[in-house]
Design a protein around this motif. Sequence first.
Motif, PDB file in Angstrom:
ATOM      1  N   THR A 230       0.844  -1.193   0.000  1.00  0.00           N
ATOM      2  CA  THR A 230       0.000   0.000   0.000  1.00  0.00           C
ATOM      3  C   THR A 230       0.876   1.238   0.000  1.00  0.00           C
ATOM      4  OG1 THR A 230      -1.694  -1.183   1.255  1.00  0.00           O
ATOM      5  CG2 THR A 230      -1.812   1.236   1.230  1.00  0.00           C
ATOM      6  N   LEU A 231       0.656   2.141  -0.947  1.00  0.00           N
ATOM      7  CA  LEU A 231       1.468   3.348  -1.046  1.00  0.00           C
ATOM      8  C   LEU A 231       0.891   4.509  -0.252  1.00  0.00           C
ATOM      9  CD1 LEU A 231       2.532   1.634  -3.513  1.00  0.00           C
ATOM     10  CD2 LEU A 231       3.016   3.832  -4.596  1.00  0.00           C
ATOM     11  N   SER A 232      -0.417   4.559  -0.089  1.00  0.00           N
ATOM     12  CA  SER A 232      -1.028   5.662   0.638  1.00  0.00           C
ATOM     13  C   SER A 232      -0.818   5.487   2.139  1.00  0.00           C
ATOM     14  CB  SER A 232      -2.524   5.738   0.329  1.00  0.00           C
ATOM     15  OG  SER A 232      -3.173   4.534   0.711  1.00  0.00           O
ATOM     16  N   LEU A 233      -0.853   6.609   2.859  1.00  0.00           N
ATOM     17  CA  LEU A 233      -0.698   6.587   4.309  1.00  0.00           C
ATOM     18  C   LEU A 233      -2.059   6.724   4.978  1.00  0.00           C
ATOM     19  CD1 LEU A 233       2.430   8.879   4.872  1.00  0.00           C
ATOM     20  CD2 LEU A 233       2.330   6.383   4.711  1.00  0.00           C
ATOM     21  N   PRO A 234      -2.225   6.129   6.167  1.00  0.00           N
ATOM     22  CA  PRO A 234      -3.484   6.316   6.894  1.00  0.00           C
ATOM     23  C   PRO A 234      -3.656   7.778   7.291  1.00  0.00           C
ATOM     24  CG  PRO A 234      -2.153   4.533   7.850  1.00  0.00           C
ATOM     25  CD  PRO A 234      -1.282   5.262   6.885  1.00  0.00           C
ATOM     26  N   ALA A 235      -4.896   8.226   7.347  1.00  0.00           N
ATOM     27  CA  ALA A 235      -5.182   9.592   7.795  1.00  0.00           C
ATOM     28  C   ALA A 235      -5.231   9.633   9.321  1.00  0.00           C
ATOM     29  CB  ALA A 235      -6.511  10.049   7.217  1.00  0.00           C
ATOM     30  N   PRO A 236      -4.794  10.744   9.895  1.00  0.00           N
ATOM     31  CA  PRO A 236      -4.124  11.891   9.271  1.00  0.00           C
ATOM     32  C   PRO A 236      -2.672  11.548   8.982  1.00  0.00           C
ATOM     33  CG  PRO A 236      -4.189  12.194  11.632  1.00  0.00           C
ATOM     34  CD  PRO A 236      -4.946  10.929  11.360  1.00  0.00           C
ATOM     35  N   PHE A 237      -2.073  12.237   8.021  1.00  0.00           N
ATOM     36  CA  PHE A 237      -0.675  11.931   7.715  1.00  0.00           C
ATOM     37  C   PHE A 237       0.099  13.199   7.383  1.00  0.00           C
ATOM     38  CE2 PHE A 237      -2.863  11.532   3.622  1.00  0.00           C
ATOM     39  CZ  PHE A 237      -2.002  12.163   2.729  1.00  0.00           C
ATOM     40  N   LEU A 238       1.389  13.077   7.562  1.00  0.00           N
ATOM     41  CA  LEU A 238       2.343  14.131   7.235  1.00  0.00           C
ATOM     42  C   LEU A 238       2.777  13.938   5.789  1.00  0.00           C
ATOM     43  CD1 LEU A 238       4.201  16.462   8.286  1.00  0.00           C
ATOM     44  CD2 LEU A 238       5.846  14.680   8.926  1.00  0.00           C
ATOM     45  N   HIS A 239       2.486  14.905   4.934  1.00  0.00           N
ATOM     46  CA  HIS A 239       2.893  14.813   3.536  1.00  0.00           C
ATOM     47  C   HIS A 239       4.415  14.907   3.434  1.00  0.00           C
ATOM     48  CE1 HIS A 239      -1.082  15.439   1.413  1.00  0.00           C
ATOM     49  NE2 HIS A 239      -1.391  15.660   2.686  1.00  0.00           N
ATOM     50  N   GLY A 240       4.990  14.118   2.528  1.00  0.00           N
ATOM     51  CA  GLY A 240       6.420  14.175   2.282  1.00  0.00           C
ATOM     52  C   GLY A 240       6.728  14.933   1.007  1.00  0.00           C
ATOM     53  N   TYR A 241       7.811  15.718   1.021  1.00  0.00           N
ATOM     54  CA  TYR A 241       8.127  16.593  -0.110  1.00  0.00           C
ATOM     55  C   TYR A 241       9.597  16.510  -0.507  1.00  0.00           C
ATOM     56  CZ  TYR A 241       3.603  18.722   0.853  1.00  0.00           C
ATOM     57  OH  TYR A 241       2.256  18.928   1.045  1.00  0.00           O
ATOM     58  N   VAL A 242       9.847  16.888  -1.741  1.00  0.00           N
ATOM     59  CA  VAL A 242      11.177  17.263  -2.207  1.00  0.00           C
ATOM     60  C   VAL A 242      11.125  18.746  -2.513  1.00  0.00           C
ATOM     61  CG1 VAL A 242      12.848  17.061  -4.081  1.00  0.00           C
ATOM     62  CG2 VAL A 242      11.848  15.003  -3.082  1.00  0.00           C
ATOM     63  N   VAL A 243      12.070  19.497  -1.986  1.00  0.00           N
ATOM     64  CA  VAL A 243      12.105  20.948  -2.165  1.00  0.00           C
ATOM     65  C   VAL A 243      13.316  21.302  -3.018  1.00  0.00           C
ATOM     66  CG1 VAL A 243      12.291  23.178  -1.008  1.00  0.00           C
ATOM     67  CG2 VAL A 243      10.953  21.337   0.041  1.00  0.00           C
ATOM     68  N   GLN A 244      13.060  21.939  -4.141  1.00  0.00           N
ATOM     69  CA  GLN A 244      14.116  22.354  -5.054  1.00  0.00           C
ATOM     70  C   GLN A 244      14.121  23.875  -5.164  1.00  0.00           C
ATOM     71  OE1 GLN A 244      16.306  20.405  -6.461  1.00  0.00           O
ATOM     72  NE2 GLN A 244      15.440  18.374  -6.095  1.00  0.00           N
ATOM     73  N   PRO A 245      15.283  24.493  -5.392  1.00  0.00           N
ATOM     74  CA  PRO A 245      15.335  25.958  -5.541  1.00  0.00           C
ATOM     75  C   PRO A 245      14.416  26.450  -6.655  1.00  0.00           C
ATOM     76  CG  PRO A 245      17.552  25.035  -5.348  1.00  0.00           C
ATOM     77  CD  PRO A 245      16.624  23.867  -5.503  1.00  0.00           C
ATOM     78  N   ARG A 246      13.722  27.539  -6.362  1.00  0.00           N
ATOM     79  CA  ARG A 246      12.871  28.226  -7.337  1.00  0.00           C
ATOM     80  C   ARG A 246      11.728  27.348  -7.857  1.00  0.00           C
ATOM     81  NH1 ARG A 246      18.027  29.399  -8.204  1.00  0.00           N
ATOM     82  NH2 ARG A 246      18.212  27.804  -9.803  1.00  0.00           N
ATOM     83  N   SER A 247      11.353  26.309  -7.104  1.00  0.00           N
ATOM     84  CA  SER A 247      10.225  25.456  -7.477  1.00  0.00           C
ATOM     85  C   SER A 247       9.355  25.211  -6.247  1.00  0.00           C
ATOM     86  CB  SER A 247      10.714  24.107  -8.018  1.00  0.00           C
ATOM     87  OG  SER A 247      11.472  24.268  -9.187  1.00  0.00           O
ATOM     88  N   PRO A 248       8.047  25.065  -6.436  1.00  0.00           N
ATOM     89  CA  PRO A 248       7.197  24.715  -5.307  1.00  0.00           C
ATOM     90  C   PRO A 248       7.525  23.307  -4.825  1.00  0.00           C
ATOM     91  CG  PRO A 248       5.961  24.601  -7.344  1.00  0.00           C
ATOM     92  CD  PRO A 248       7.290  25.212  -7.690  1.00  0.00           C
ATOM     93  N   PRO A 249       7.221  22.982  -3.588  1.00  0.00           N
ATOM     94  CA  PRO A 249       7.519  21.631  -3.082  1.00  0.00           C
ATOM     95  C   PRO A 249       6.791  20.563  -3.894  1.00  0.00           C
ATOM     96  CG  PRO A 249       6.914  23.114  -1.292  1.00  0.00           C
ATOM     97  CD  PRO A 249       6.599  23.832  -2.568  1.00  0.00           C
ATOM     98  N   GLN A 250       7.475  19.473  -4.168  1.00  0.00           N
ATOM     99  CA  GLN A 250       6.887  18.355  -4.900  1.00  0.00           C
ATOM    100  C   GLN A 250       6.481  17.277  -3.899  1.00  0.00           C
ATOM    101  OE1 GLN A 250       9.526  16.341  -7.553  1.00  0.00           O
ATOM    102  NE2 GLN A 250       7.982  14.859  -8.238  1.00  0.00           N
ATOM    103  N   ASP A 251       5.205  16.919  -3.901  1.00  0.00           N
ATOM    104  CA  ASP A 251       4.687  15.907  -2.975  1.00  0.00           C
ATOM    105  C   ASP A 251       5.122  14.516  -3.444  1.00  0.00           C
ATOM    106  OD1 ASP A 251       3.110  14.120  -1.430  1.00  0.00           O
ATOM    107  OD2 ASP A 251       1.590  15.660  -1.147  1.00  0.00           O
ATOM    108  N   VAL A 252       5.921  13.832  -2.620  1.00  0.00           N
ATOM    109  CA  VAL A 252       6.413  12.493  -2.957  1.00  0.00           C
ATOM    110  C   VAL A 252       5.963  11.475  -1.911  1.00  0.00           C
ATOM    111  CG1 VAL A 252       8.396  13.313  -4.285  1.00  0.00           C
ATOM    112  CG2 VAL A 252       8.638  12.963  -1.816  1.00  0.00           C
ATOM    113  N   THR A 253       4.864  11.788  -1.216  1.00  0.00           N
ATOM    114  CA  THR A 253       4.371  10.908  -0.167  1.00  0.00           C
ATOM    115  C   THR A 253       4.229   9.473  -0.651  1.00  0.00           C
ATOM    116  OG1 THR A 253       3.132  12.771   0.758  1.00  0.00           O
ATOM    117  CG2 THR A 253       2.515  10.571   1.507  1.00  0.00           C
ATOM    118  N   SER A 254       3.727   9.313  -1.865  1.00  0.00           N
ATOM    119  CA  SER A 254       3.488   7.972  -2.411  1.00  0.00           C
ATOM    120  C   SER A 254       4.328   7.716  -3.659  1.00  0.00           C
ATOM    121  CB  SER A 254       1.995   7.804  -2.743  1.00  0.00           C
ATOM    122  OG  SER A 254       1.210   7.984  -1.590  1.00  0.00           O
ATOM    123  N   PHE A 255       5.472   8.365  -3.726  1.00  0.00           N
ATOM    124  CA  PHE A 255       6.317   8.234  -4.919  1.00  0.00           C
ATOM    125  C   PHE A 255       6.939   6.852  -5.045  1.00  0.00           C
ATOM    126  CE2 PHE A 255      10.703   8.259  -6.506  1.00  0.00           C
ATOM    127  CZ  PHE A 255      10.477   8.607  -7.826  1.00  0.00           C
TER     128      PHE A 255
END
Length: 382
Positions: A230-255
Amino acid sequence: MRRPARWITPACIASTLLLLPTAGQAAKPAAGSADAAVQRGLEWLVAARGGPPGAIATLHRDGRTTVLRAGRADARRPGAPRASDHMRIASIAKAFSGAVALHLVQEGQLGLDDTIGARLPSLPAAWAAVTIRQLLNHTSGLPDYTRSDAFAEQAARNPRGYVPPTGIIDWVRRDGLVFRPGSRYEYSNTDNIVVGLIAEAVTGRSYPVLLDEIVFGPAGLRETSFPTRTLSLPAPFLHGYVVQPRSPPQDVTSFLSPSGAWASGAIVSTPSELGRFIRNDLGLTFFGAEQQREQLRFVRGSSSPPGPGANAAGLAIFRYTTRCGTVYGHTGNFPGYVQWAAASADGSRSVTTSLNIPAPRGALLRRLRAVQTTAVCALLGR
């Protein structure tokens, strides 16, 4: 685990991160207090260039848990991380596999000097002389599968695809040892995959069942699980991100499928239960004093990423010696999450930190370790 962001291509997402004041945050710690210093450190991390959207720390002292938090659990919505948020604990899962192994040692089903060849002869002959002890303190010499071309190919081609633990072994099955077992320290994610497979072989029970029986149940971890399909997390959950310069955070919670981490990093828990686990691990819930003496025999080595202060490696646990005292625990790194949990030697006090980005490097990692040291000072009252 290592190098999680190497194959993540940053993508534009619709919303941007606004670091607004936290909604619903618990009462702020008293100005000038040790807890206030930890709070400032979390806010410092969130505001830093390349920092996480959110950060949370828990401090358990005198039977009570203090929760400190900053930023956002979900970059698109107001609301700070909560102690009840589910998250991937990454390589702190290795401490769980260590607890299973040391329990089996206590039960007489396994010995720390038992070898791979004796317990699981189906694994490569080149690995046969490696002992359980060497697997647990990363002196085995086994090749780290997360450094393999096959692992990188899987992550690039089918990152959400299920991989069985034997498939993980296949990624490095033809590789020889990196060094002579016991001759030096080198962190390898393969070590704990093998520990889990051996635990299954000697008990005849699946690793998820062993976790339930030996760790989750006795420690009362009702919100902690071992999802591999299962890739999804149970609710409630902390979203996981990759943060790159000059870009909005990319959600990789289920990457990335957690199956590719298995006993090395697939556990999902919460900040609250992560603290409870590490207190139980040091507090002899899972095994006895004799096994703990072996657990706390240290060699020179650092967790990945390194924790605060001077690091040393025990059996599926690390010693962190800081200016304010010593705690014992583990760090973790997974796409979108960097974790740390540690406890006092008697298990009466615990500290956790969770950020919703992968392990940072350079100045930001130094900042994180400084905040963790401040948290140790607050935990130990020094």
